[in-house]
Design a protein around this motif. Structure first.
Motif, PDB file in Angstrom:
ATOM      1  N   MET A   1       0.842  -1.190   0.000  1.00 11.85           N
ATOM      2  CA  MET A   1       0.000   0.000   0.000  1.00 11.85           C
ATOM      3  C   MET A   1       0.886   1.253   0.000  1.00 11.85           C
ATOM      4  O   MET A   1       2.079   1.193   0.305  1.00 11.85           O
ATOM      5  CB  MET A   1      -0.909   0.020   1.237  1.00 11.85           C
ATOM      6  CG  MET A   1      -0.154   0.222   2.540  1.00 11.85           C
ATOM      7  SD  MET A   1      -1.245   0.455   3.955  1.00 11.85           S
ATOM      8  CE  MET A   1      -0.043   0.775   5.257  1.00 11.85           C
ATOM      9  N   ARG A   2       0.292   2.408  -0.313  1.00 16.46           N
ATOM     10  CA  ARG A   2       1.009   3.674  -0.270  1.00 16.46           C
ATOM     11  C   ARG A   2       0.898   4.283   1.126  1.00 16.46           C
ATOM     12  O   ARG A   2      -0.142   4.175   1.786  1.00 16.46           O
ATOM     13  CB  ARG A   2       0.444   4.642  -1.304  1.00 16.46           C
ATOM     14  CG  ARG A   2       0.542   4.134  -2.733  1.00 16.46           C
ATOM     15  CD  ARG A   2       0.220   5.244  -3.719  1.00 16.46           C
ATOM     16  NE  ARG A   2      -1.055   5.886  -3.400  1.00 16.46           N
ATOM     17  CZ  ARG A   2      -1.390   7.112  -3.800  1.00 16.46           C
ATOM     18  NH1 ARG A   2      -0.547   7.819  -4.524  1.00 16.46           N
ATOM     19  NH2 ARG A   2      -2.563   7.622  -3.486  1.00 16.46           N
ATOM     20  N   ASP A  15       5.908   6.187   0.139  1.00 19.02           N
ATOM     21  CA  ASP A  15       6.495   4.853  -0.002  1.00 19.02           C
ATOM     22  C   ASP A  15       5.427   3.806  -0.291  1.00 19.02           C
ATOM     23  O   ASP A  15       4.234   3.994   0.000  1.00 19.02           O
ATOM     24  CB  ASP A  15       7.207   4.443   1.296  1.00 19.02           C
ATOM     25  CG  ASP A  15       8.470   5.244   1.553  1.00 19.02           C
ATOM     26  OD1 ASP A  15       9.034   5.789   0.582  1.00 19.02           O
ATOM     27  OD2 ASP A  15       8.895   5.312   2.730  1.00 19.02           O
ATOM     28  N   ASN A  16       5.875   2.685  -0.835  1.00 18.21           N
ATOM     29  CA  ASN A  16       5.056   1.485  -0.928  1.00 18.21           C
ATOM     30  C   ASN A  16       5.512   0.525   0.162  1.00 18.21           C
ATOM     31  O   ASN A  16       6.679   0.117   0.185  1.00 18.21           O
ATOM     32  CB  ASN A  16       5.205   0.832  -2.300  1.00 18.21           C
ATOM     33  CG  ASN A  16       4.324   1.491  -3.346  1.00 18.21           C
ATOM     34  OD1 ASN A  16       3.111   1.545  -3.176  1.00 18.21           O
ATOM     35  ND2 ASN A  16       4.929   2.005  -4.402  1.00 18.21           N
ATOM     36  N   GLU A  19       0.741  -3.944   3.380  1.00 19.49           N
ATOM     37  CA  GLU A  19      -0.496  -3.669   4.112  1.00 19.49           C
ATOM     38  C   GLU A  19      -0.415  -4.317   5.492  1.00 19.49           C
ATOM     39  O   GLU A  19       0.125  -5.419   5.646  1.00 19.49           O
ATOM     40  CB  GLU A  19      -1.705  -4.245   3.372  1.00 19.49           C
ATOM     41  CG  GLU A  19      -2.224  -3.390   2.254  1.00 19.49           C
ATOM     42  CD  GLU A  19      -3.547  -3.912   1.716  1.00 19.49           C
ATOM     43  OE1 GLU A  19      -4.276  -4.596   2.465  1.00 19.49           O
ATOM     44  OE2 GLU A  19      -3.838  -3.648   0.534  1.00 19.49           O
ATOM     45  N   SER A 131      -1.932   6.824   5.212  1.00 19.49           N
ATOM     46  CA  SER A 131      -1.678   5.560   4.522  1.00 19.49           C
ATOM     47  C   SER A 131      -3.012   5.076   3.970  1.00 19.49           C
ATOM     48  O   SER A 131      -4.063   5.644   4.275  1.00 19.49           O
ATOM     49  CB  SER A 131      -1.091   4.520   5.491  1.00 19.49           C
ATOM     50  OG  SER A 131      -1.966   4.310   6.580  1.00 19.49           O
TER      51      SER A 131
END
Length: 355
Positions: A1-2, A15-16, A19, A131
């Motif tokens: 997730m971002r 960032d990635n 999750e 997020s």
């Protein structure tokens, strides 16, 4: 997730990251909106890292954001399904305390904010509202009333700050009050005071736009101290027939505001400090003694969300959405969010970020 993560002073990156996985007694939430707080600005400039991160072993990078709302997408084992359910819109109380049986502060929900080990979601590690998803303990999750939007839901954390302070001051119908500082918390204090039936409420600030917001949301008098000739103390005493107000809320935390508070408070009144101070004020204790004034401090909230959300459901906080002055995406967090609040703060009340 971002996710937007803080690495150091002036260094925030999109960032990635994986999750989060829901665990025992936890709830997974898809974030809808996250507000930018003044403490995020301090974090960006590394002014509160020593106090914010010392309570935890976590170190940067830290996912930011503690004023957020979202929708439940998954319940972990042992979550109370009669209170929380998938698809429910919620807000989150972002304080984490030790909850140890030996901690006297954590023994009562109303004193959890006194815990010496208190940490904050979005500051102390373990996830944040900036997020796409977050996992939090079920006790921190509060369902939003059905008619409340997720945008307004992202304002519940600062509203709870104001609610807690007004409760701390024992405000009753007809009380007079002076709010020093017309920022987001100051204007939300005004909203809560009106919900409690307060009488005369004055608000001082350094921004014509924020002062206009205070006027629109029910201030009895507004003092733009950036204007020449504005004397908050004399005008407050004039409005109260020289008696002074029942309670002063200091949201600014400066020598000037403390001096005004001491001068404007009536005998037997209460001054409530909500500010983090960067300097140590000089206080004339003899005046406080003669006037028998109480100085109190209000830090965050503790078991305030359920009662506050009930008041919200009853319609006691109208037009909260009008305090949202900008909505932005992740990519614009620094330029149109943080830096806007640094260089154009007088033009904004609440900026919301959408993932």
């Amino acid at each position: 997730m971002r996710a937007m993560r803080y690495y150091g002073p002036g260094d925030i990156r999109l960032d990635n990251i994986p999750e989060p996985v829901v665990g025992l007694g936890q709830v997974k939430i898809k974030i809808a909106w996250c507000g930018i707080c003044g403490s995020d600005l301090h974090l960006y400039h590394e002014k509160v890292l020593d106090t914010a991160l010392n309570a935890t072993e976590s170190q940067p990078p830290v996912v930011m954001g503690h004023e957020f709302s979202g929708t439940i997408v998954e319940l972990g084992p042992a979550v109370n399904a009669s209170r929380l359910s998938v698809g429910q819109d919620v807000t989150v109380e972002p304080t984490i305390t030790c909850m140890q049986p030996t901690c006297l502060d954590c023994s009562s929900p109303k004193t959890r904010n006194w815990c010496s080990q208190i940490k904050f979601i979005g500051v102390s590690g373990g996830g944040g509202g900036l997020s796409e998803y977050i996992v939090v303990d079920q006790m921190l999750v509060h369902p939003l009333p059905p008619a409340v939007s997720l945008e307004v839901g992202a304002m519940m954390e600062p509203l709870a700050v104001a609610w807690h302070a007004v409760k701390k001051a024992n405000v009753s119908a007809g009380c007079s009050a002076l709010i020093l500082g017309a920022g987001p918390v100051g204007i939300l204090l005004l909203k809560v005071l009106r919900a409690f039936g307060a009488g005369w409420v004055g608000v001082s600030g350094r921004s014509a736009k924020r002062c206009a917001f205070a006027q629109e949301h029910g201030a009895s008098a507004v003092f733009d101290v950036a204007s020449i000739g504005v004397d908050v103390l004399s005008e407050t005493l004039l409005a109260t027939h020289q008696r002074g107000v029942d309670v002063v809320f200091d949201c600014a935390g400066s020598q000037a505001t403390m001096d005004t508070a001491i001068g404007a408070i009536r005998r037997g009144g209460i001054i409530v400090n909500l500010a983090l101070w960067s300097t140590k004020p000089t206080i004339d204790m003899n005046i406080l003694l003669i006037k028998e004034v109480v100085i109190a401090n209000s830090m965050c909230y503790a078991d305030d969300h359920p009662e506050m959300l009930e008041a919200l459901a009853q319609g006691r906080f109208p037009d909260l959405q009008t305090l949202i002055t900008r909505r932005i995406d992740f990519e614009d967090l620094v330029e149109l969010g943080i830096m806007a609040l640094v260089h154009e703060k007088h033009d904004h009340v609440k900026i919301l970020v959408h993932p």
